[in-house]
Scaffold this active site. Structure first.
Site, PDB file in Angstrom:
ATOM      1  N   ASN A 165     -20.695  18.730  -6.853  1.00 17.65           N
ATOM      2  CA  ASN A 165     -19.909  19.864  -6.379  1.00 17.65           C
ATOM      3  C   ASN A 165     -18.639  19.290  -5.757  1.00 17.65           C
ATOM      4  OD1 ASN A 165     -18.758  22.063  -5.104  1.00 17.65           O
ATOM      5  ND2 ASN A 165     -20.579  22.633  -3.945  1.00 17.65           N
ATOM      6  N   ARG A 185     -20.797  22.191 -10.454  1.00 15.99           N
ATOM      7  CA  ARG A 185     -20.454  23.519  -9.970  1.00 15.99           C
ATOM      8  C   ARG A 185     -18.970  23.748 -10.228  1.00 15.99           C
ATOM      9  NH1 ARG A 185     -18.528  25.375  -4.220  1.00 15.99           N
ATOM     10  NH2 ARG A 185     -18.722  27.626  -4.404  1.00 15.99           N
ATOM     11  N   HIS A 240     -20.437  32.972  -5.387  1.00 24.01           N
ATOM     12  CA  HIS A 240     -21.770  32.616  -4.895  1.00 24.01           C
ATOM     13  C   HIS A 240     -22.856  33.083  -5.875  1.00 24.01           C
ATOM     14  CE1 HIS A 240     -20.075  32.843  -0.507  1.00 24.01           C
ATOM     15  NE2 HIS A 240     -19.904  31.627  -1.032  1.00 24.01           N
ATOM     16  N   ARG A 259     -12.173  33.466   6.697  1.00 20.03           N
ATOM     17  CA  ARG A 259     -11.563  34.459   5.807  1.00 20.03           C
ATOM     18  C   ARG A 259     -11.712  35.853   6.401  1.00 20.03           C
ATOM     19  NH1 ARG A 259     -14.932  32.147   0.902  1.00 20.03           N
ATOM     20  NH2 ARG A 259     -13.818  30.213   0.480  1.00 20.03           N
ATOM     21  N   GLU A 265     -28.728  26.069  -4.529  1.00 18.51           N
ATOM     22  CA  GLU A 265     -27.815  26.131  -5.664  1.00 18.51           C
ATOM     23  C   GLU A 265     -27.880  24.862  -6.498  1.00 18.51           C
ATOM     24  OE1 GLU A 265     -23.926  28.340  -4.386  1.00 18.51           O
ATOM     25  OE2 GLU A 265     -24.779  27.387  -2.619  1.00 18.51           O
TER      26      GLU A 265
END
Length: 405
Positions: free
Chosen positions: A9, A90, A179, A240, A383
């Site tokens: 990733n 990813r 996600h 965010r 993940e």
């Protein structure tokens, strides 16, 4: 028997990696390369139950991977002779092109690069990680798994923004969601924990980390999600803003004389919890609240208010909800977030068991009462394992459908 899968990733200045046995689900080794391009780079590596660390300048992603692979060797494993079956990567944005795990070719890399306009902070770094790993492992399949893929099934009314249709089509403006690998994995685990067929379940999954997103899932298919064209839309996050009036962007441009890049930086890195109270780590937020910090309390209240709005919206979207699952760093660890997000919803069939919710248990578990019509769970996400299993299907003796999009 197939060998392990290396999962990479690659971020803008970091690389997370794991070597995973996809059959048993165990991480054989894992690590994090941080501060790439800075003089104080660091790599933390864990293998065989012990950890090691490298400190010093890391020039680029290729150097970071080279150093990480050397740490494997120092701990007793030569990756080039370890029988790696595949390398899974990813990739954040797949646009409308990629919606399944995809064998990486030169054309695929070019398309991922083209999609960087939709994810300028993520896709370019993903490409660098892919190219670096392919140089080290040229003879094994490299497979891209896309954050947006699970949300390819969003119905038209959920994915479409109400702007000029020609402008939207010309510039790829639609809701993609992110996600997705986590939402898909967690919803599948919910079915396993409950011993039910995923095709029969309606679920709300709440992925709450520094980045946060919610999804409504019916029969294993995503029906709605909180993130949109970019990961900025939706819930309040660590840095965010989540949902805002789009007029705020024009207002800041005109009244504060902020250019597009400054506004982008404000909304992505200087907003959310950090913008409201100066911290984005939930542990620090709780400490400030305990000390009576009013800004921290307001930040928490705004966070919970937005989260409850999405839960309510998805209860209506789905009509019938069988399960609500909390996952990721905050979702798995913040007892009070789970309790406050679902407080007072008993009339909707949602009842949290306070003792189960507070239990210090790292496994997937039910935290609702036995009488709750909606089962509430905490499900640790994985993940990396999901990516490893997807990539494993492309190994020479795997069962993957190579090159699918």
């Amino acid at each position: 028997m197939n060998g392990p899968v290396l999962v990479i990733n690659s971020g803008s200045s970091s690389i997370k990696y794991q070597l995973i046995d996809p059959d048993g689900g165990e991480a054989i080794a894992s690590g994090l390369v941080e501060r790439i391009g800075e003089p104080d780079g660091v790599i933390g590596h864990r293998q065989g139950g012990t950890g090691s660390e490298h400190r010093g300048p890391i020039a680029d992603h290729a150097e970071g991977l080279r150093l990480a692979f050397a740490m494997f060797a120092e701990a007793g494993m030569d990756l080039t002779t370890a029988g790696i079956a595949a390398v899974g990567h990813r990739v954040v944005h797949g646009g409308e092109v990629f919606y399944r795990p995809t064998r990486i070719t030169a054309d695929v890399i070019a398309e991922i690069s083209r999609l960087s306009a939709l994810a300028p902070l993520h896709n370019p770094a993903n490409v660098v990680g892919i190219e670096s790993a392919m140089r080290v492992f040229p003879d094994v399949p490299h497979v891209a798994v896309f954050d947006t893929a699970f949300f390819h099934t969003l119905p038209a009314e959920a994915r479409t923004y109400a702007i000029d249709a020609q402008v939207a089509a010309a510039h790829g403006v639609r809701r993609y969601g992110f996600h997705g690998t986590s939402h898909e994995y967690v919803s599948g685990r919910v079915a396993e924990v409950l011993g039910r067929d995923n095709a029969e379940l309606n679920q709300i999954v709440l992925h709450l980390g520094n980045g946060a997103s919610a999804s409504a899932i019916a029969g294993g298919r995503a029906m709605d999600t909180s993130m949109g064209l970019t990961p900025l839309e939706g819930l309040v996050m660590g840095t965010r803003s989540g949902d805002i009036d789009p007029g705020i962007v024009m207002h800041l441009r005109r009244s504060a004389d902020l250019d597009v890049d400054a506004i982008d930086d404000l909304l992505n890195r200087g907003s959310g919890l950090k913008g409201l109270c100066g911290v984005n780590d939930f542990r620090e937020l709780r400490r400030l609240i305990a000390d009576g910090d009013e800004a921290a309390q307001l930040a928490y209240d705004v966070y919970i208010h937005r989260l409850r709005k999405y839960i309510g919206a998805y209860l209506v979207t789905l009509g019938r909800v069988d399960a609500i699952a909390f996952t990721a760093g905050v979702g798995e660890n913040a007892v009070e977030v789970r309790a406050d997000a679902l407080a007072g919803l008993e009339s909707l069939g949602i009842e949290i068991d306070l003792e189960r919710n507070a239990a210090k248990d790292r496994s997937a578990r039910v935290i609702s009462t036995d009488s709750s019509r909606v089962t509430v769970l905490v499900v640790p996400t994985n993940e990396e394992l999901a990516i490893a299993r997807a990539a494993r299907g492309f190994a020479p003796d795997g069962a993957g459908e190579q090159g699918q999009r």
